[in-house]
Design a protein around this motif. Structure first.
Motif, PDB file in Angstrom:
ATOM      1  N   MET A 105      59.898  26.260   5.172  1.00 17.87           N
ATOM      2  CA  MET A 105      59.496  27.414   5.943  1.00 17.87           C
ATOM      3  C   MET A 105      58.156  27.985   5.458  1.00 17.87           C
ATOM      4  O   MET A 105      57.366  28.442   6.264  1.00 17.87           O
ATOM      5  N   LYS A 106      57.953  27.942   4.125  1.00 18.65           N
ATOM      6  CA  LYS A 106      56.698  28.444   3.570  1.00 18.65           C
ATOM      7  C   LYS A 106      55.508  27.666   4.129  1.00 18.65           C
ATOM      8  O   LYS A 106      54.475  28.250   4.443  1.00 18.65           O
ATOM      9  N   ALA A 107      55.650  26.359   4.219  1.00 21.71           N
ATOM     10  CA  ALA A 107      54.563  25.512   4.712  1.00 21.71           C
ATOM     11  C   ALA A 107      54.228  25.855   6.161  1.00 21.71           C
ATOM     12  O   ALA A 107      53.051  25.876   6.554  1.00 21.71           O
ATOM     13  N   PHE A 108      55.244  26.138   6.946  1.00 25.47           N
ATOM     14  CA  PHE A 108      55.022  26.507   8.344  1.00 25.47           C
ATOM     15  C   PHE A 108      54.250  27.820   8.449  1.00 25.47           C
ATOM     16  O   PHE A 108      53.297  27.931   9.214  1.00 25.47           O
ATOM     17  N   VAL A 109      54.639  28.818   7.687  1.00 26.98           N
ATOM     18  CA  VAL A 109      53.964  30.119   7.702  1.00 26.98           C
ATOM     19  C   VAL A 109      52.527  29.974   7.224  1.00 26.98           C
ATOM     20  O   VAL A 109      51.603  30.541   7.826  1.00 26.98           O
ATOM     21  N   ILE A 110      52.309  29.218   6.167  1.00 24.71           N
ATOM     22  CA  ILE A 110      50.952  28.995   5.660  1.00 24.71           C
ATOM     23  C   ILE A 110      50.114  28.267   6.702  1.00 24.71           C
ATOM     24  O   ILE A 110      48.937  28.602   6.909  1.00 24.71           O
ATOM     25  N   SER A 111      50.702  27.305   7.391  1.00 22.50           N
ATOM     26  CA  SER A 111      49.987  26.575   8.445  1.00 22.50           C
ATOM     27  C   SER A 111      49.600  27.496   9.592  1.00 22.50           C
ATOM     28  O   SER A 111      48.477  27.420  10.110  1.00 22.50           O
ATOM     29  N   ILE A 112      50.498  28.373   9.987  1.00 18.26           N
ATOM     30  CA  ILE A 112      50.211  29.325  11.068  1.00 18.26           C
ATOM     31  C   ILE A 112      49.103  30.282  10.639  1.00 18.26           C
ATOM     32  O   ILE A 112      48.177  30.561  11.411  1.00 18.26           O
ATOM     33  N   ILE A 113      49.176  30.764   9.409  1.00 22.78           N
ATOM     34  CA  ILE A 113      48.135  31.672   8.897  1.00 22.78           C
ATOM     35  C   ILE A 113      46.781  30.962   8.869  1.00 22.78           C
ATOM     36  O   ILE A 113      45.763  31.533   9.272  1.00 22.78           O
ATOM     37  N   ALA A 114      46.748  29.713   8.420  1.00 19.98           N
ATOM     38  CA  ALA A 114      45.497  28.947   8.384  1.00 19.98           C
ATOM     39  C   ALA A 114      44.957  28.731   9.789  1.00 19.98           C
ATOM     40  O   ALA A 114      43.746  28.857  10.025  1.00 19.98           O
ATOM     41  N   LEU A 115      45.834  28.439  10.741  1.00 21.41           N
ATOM     42  CA  LEU A 115      45.408  28.223  12.126  1.00 21.41           C
ATOM     43  C   LEU A 115      44.833  29.507  12.727  1.00 21.41           C
ATOM     44  O   LEU A 115      43.778  29.473  13.376  1.00 21.41           O
ATOM     45  N   VAL A 116      45.498  30.620  12.485  1.00 19.62           N
ATOM     46  CA  VAL A 116      45.014  31.904  12.994  1.00 19.62           C
ATOM     47  C   VAL A 116      43.681  32.264  12.336  1.00 19.62           C
ATOM     48  O   VAL A 116      42.762  32.760  13.004  1.00 19.62           O
ATOM     49  N   LEU A 117      43.545  31.988  11.061  1.00 21.33           N
ATOM     50  CA  LEU A 117      42.294  32.266  10.358  1.00 21.33           C
ATOM     51  C   LEU A 117      41.142  31.432  10.921  1.00 21.33           C
ATOM     52  O   LEU A 117      40.045  31.957  11.153  1.00 21.33           O
TER      53      LEU A 117
END
Length: 117
Positions: A1-13
């Motif tokens: 789940m952490k990897a998914f959240v980090i991926s979403i944050i990176a995509l939004v950034l």
């Protein structure tokens, strides 16, 4: 789940930075186009414009190609030479070319559905 959240944050950034870059390039090139339209051969406007371009060029080079910024360098060089020699012939044509090159950068950096595909 952490990897998914980090991926979403990176995509939004990344998306945020792309939009921020597009807004910056749009406002900067619009300002440069307005300035280019007001260039005159008989005052210091070309020298002031050249100095302004030199300050903004590193930021624009980050987003656009070297080829496009080099063309602008060349046109500004020609305009400076025409001012120095007071050669009116071709001044307006070079000014129009400068505006065209800046417009090209502006269109290339615009975020649209076509640019995503």
């Amino acid at each position: 789940m952490k990897a998914f959240v980090i991926s979403i944050i990176a995509l939004v950034l990344i998306l945020f930075l792309a939009i921020l870059n597009s807004v910056f390039i749009q406002s900067t090139t619009s300002s440069l186009i307005e300035g280019a339209d007001m260039l005159r051969i008989n005052d210091n406007s070309v020298i002031e414009y050249s100095n302004r371009w030199e300050k903004l060029q590193p930021f624009i080079k980050i987003s656009s190609s070297h080829k496009e910024t080099h063309r602008i360098d060349e046109v500004i060089g020609v305009l400076l030479a025409k001012v120095e020699s007071q050669a009116i012939n071709g001044f307006e044509e070079e000014k129009a070319l400068l505006i065209e090159y800046l417009t090209q950068i502006q269109e290339d950096e615009k975020i649209s559905f076509d640019s995503i595909i």
